[in-house]
Enzyme design. Structure first.
Site, PDB file in Angstrom:
ATOM      1  CG  ASN A   9     -10.894 -11.522   7.638  1.00 23.12           C
ATOM      2  OD1 ASN A   9     -10.323 -11.588   6.548  1.00 23.12           O
ATOM      3  ND2 ASN A   9     -11.907 -12.315   7.968  1.00 23.12           N
ATOM      4  CE  LYS A  11     -15.248 -10.634   6.846  1.00 22.99           C
ATOM      5  NZ  LYS A  11     -16.490 -11.170   7.334  1.00 22.99           N
ATOM      6  CG  HIS A  95     -13.333 -16.404   8.922  1.00 23.13           C
ATOM      7  ND1 HIS A  95     -14.605 -16.307   8.422  1.00 23.13           N
ATOM      8  CD2 HIS A  95     -13.093 -15.240   9.575  1.00 23.13           C
ATOM      9  CE1 HIS A  95     -15.122 -15.128   8.760  1.00 23.13           C
ATOM     10  NE2 HIS A  95     -14.218 -14.458   9.460  1.00 23.13           N
ATOM     11  CD  GLU A  97     -16.860 -14.493   6.076  1.00 26.84           C
ATOM     12  OE1 GLU A  97     -15.827 -14.237   5.423  1.00 26.84           O
ATOM     13  OE2 GLU A  97     -17.445 -13.642   6.779  1.00 26.84           O
ATOM     14  CD  GLU A 167     -14.187 -13.901  13.790  1.00 23.67           C
ATOM     15  OE1 GLU A 167     -13.899 -12.705  13.761  1.00 23.67           O
ATOM     16  OE2 GLU A 167     -14.269 -14.596  12.771  1.00 23.67           O
ATOM     17  N   GLY A 173     -20.380  -9.499  10.492  1.00 22.23           N
ATOM     18  CA  GLY A 173     -20.859  -8.691   9.374  1.00 22.23           C
ATOM     19  C   GLY A 173     -22.340  -8.352   9.451  1.00 22.23           C
ATOM     20  CB  SER A 213     -20.700  -6.410  14.541  1.00 22.46           C
ATOM     21  OG  SER A 213     -21.315  -7.089  13.443  1.00 22.46           O
TER      22      SER A 213
HETATM   23  C1  PEP Z   1     -14.613 -11.311  10.540  1.00 26.63           C
HETATM   24  O1  PEP Z   1     -14.562 -11.232   9.337  1.00 26.63           O
HETATM   25  O2  PEP Z   1     -13.915 -12.127  11.125  1.00 26.63           O
HETATM   26  C2  PEP Z   1     -15.506 -10.384  11.256  1.00 26.63           C
HETATM   27  C3  PEP Z   1     -15.582 -10.461  12.552  1.00 26.63           C
HETATM   28  O3  PEP Z   1     -16.226  -9.498  10.488  1.00 26.63           O
HETATM   29  P1  PEP Z   1     -17.036  -8.191  11.021  1.00 26.63           P
HETATM   30  O4  PEP Z   1     -16.092  -7.439  11.930  1.00 26.63           O
HETATM   31  O5  PEP Z   1     -17.365  -7.426   9.787  1.00 26.63           O
HETATM   32  O6  PEP Z   1     -18.230  -8.687  11.762  1.00 26.63           O
END
Ligand code: PEP
Length: 251
Positions: A9, A11, A95, A97, A167, A173, A213
């Site tokens: 992803n 973003k 997601h 976000e 998640e 992140g 992460s």
């Molecule tokens: C994500 O954007 O869905 C995500 C898990 O980001 P990261 O791997 O950077 O934590």
């Protein structure tokens, strides 16, 4: 058994030339499609050109969001019809976000999930709890509610094809990942909820990713767990070397 699925992803990152050179660099070295589904979810403006660049390879291109309506007065939105027409194969829905910053709700995620199937897009439906919710012991109820609502109205076949991404928001992140055992416990609970909402066959088939992460150094721990079938990865999907490093864990 369930085929692993690793999805990047990006973003809101990269220029068109950076996006294209990423796909050029990875497209002929990713593992075979029998071993793993490899997905790159790019910003919307690059989707068409990335689909062309990845054609005939084992890299599928995904969007990061879409509207549930097919067309109309929705300034700035992206239609599922347009995504299908471009040859996009996946779409991330719900997601955290988008839930936190753009008013995404369980209801809109459900409408988008139904629209994705109508337009031959595989939805990657995200769920997950905040740190506060986790500390209050609400994780399992919360993700169950998110998935039950997102999957309402799907046929058994559609539910089998959908991908779920668990998640934990506090792990996205932040560099703070959930332990593989904790993530597996929640993913196992999600699978149980899918069995109750559909049936045992659907629950055995649906693929559940962990996200938060994930990087080349820790992905194997997650993939070793019974209920985790892949990863949705932000930061570590941005550079070809680390994206390929994630995929190396499959072989
Ligand atoms: C994500 O954007 O869905 C995500 C898990 O980001 P990261 O791997 O950077 O934590």
């Amino acid at each position: 058994m369930r085929k692993p699925i690793i999805a990047g992803n990006w973003k809101m990152n990269k220029t068109l030339s950076e996006a294209k050179s990423f796909v050029e660099e990875v497209k002929n070295v990713v593992p075979s499609n029998e071993a793993v589904d490899t997905v790159v979810c790019s910003p919307a403006p690059f989707l068409g050109q990335l689909v062309e660049a990845a054609k005939g390879t084992n890299v599928a291109i995904g969007a990061q969001n879409m509207h549930f309506e097919e067309n109309g007065a929705f300034t700035g939105e992206v239609s599922p019809v347009a995504l299908e027409d471009l040859g996009v194969q996946y779409v991330i829905l719900g997601h955290s976000e988008r839930r936190e910053m753009f008013n995404e709700t369980n209801d809109s995620v459900n409408k988008k999930t139904l629209a994705a199937f109508k337009h031959n897009l595989t939805p990657i439906v995200c769920c997950g709890e905040t740190l506060e919710e986790r500390e209050a012991g609400k994780t399992k109820d919360l993700v169950a509610d998110q998935i039950q609502k997102a999957f309402a109205g799907l046929t058994d076949e559609q539910a089998k094809q959908a991908v779920i991404a668990y998640e934990p928001i506090w792990a996205i992140g932040t560099g703070k990942s959930s332990t593989a055992q904790d993530a597996d416990e929640v993913c196992g609970h999600i699978r149980k909820i899918v069995a109750e909402s559909f049936n045992a066959d659907v629950a055995a088939a649906v693929r559940i990713q962990y996200g938060g992460s994930v990087k080349p150094e820790n992905i194997k721990e997650y993939l070793a767990e019974e209920n985790i079938d892949g990863a949705l990865v932000g930061g570590a999907s941005l550079q070809p070397a680390s994206f390929l490093g994630l995929l190396e864990a499959i072989s």
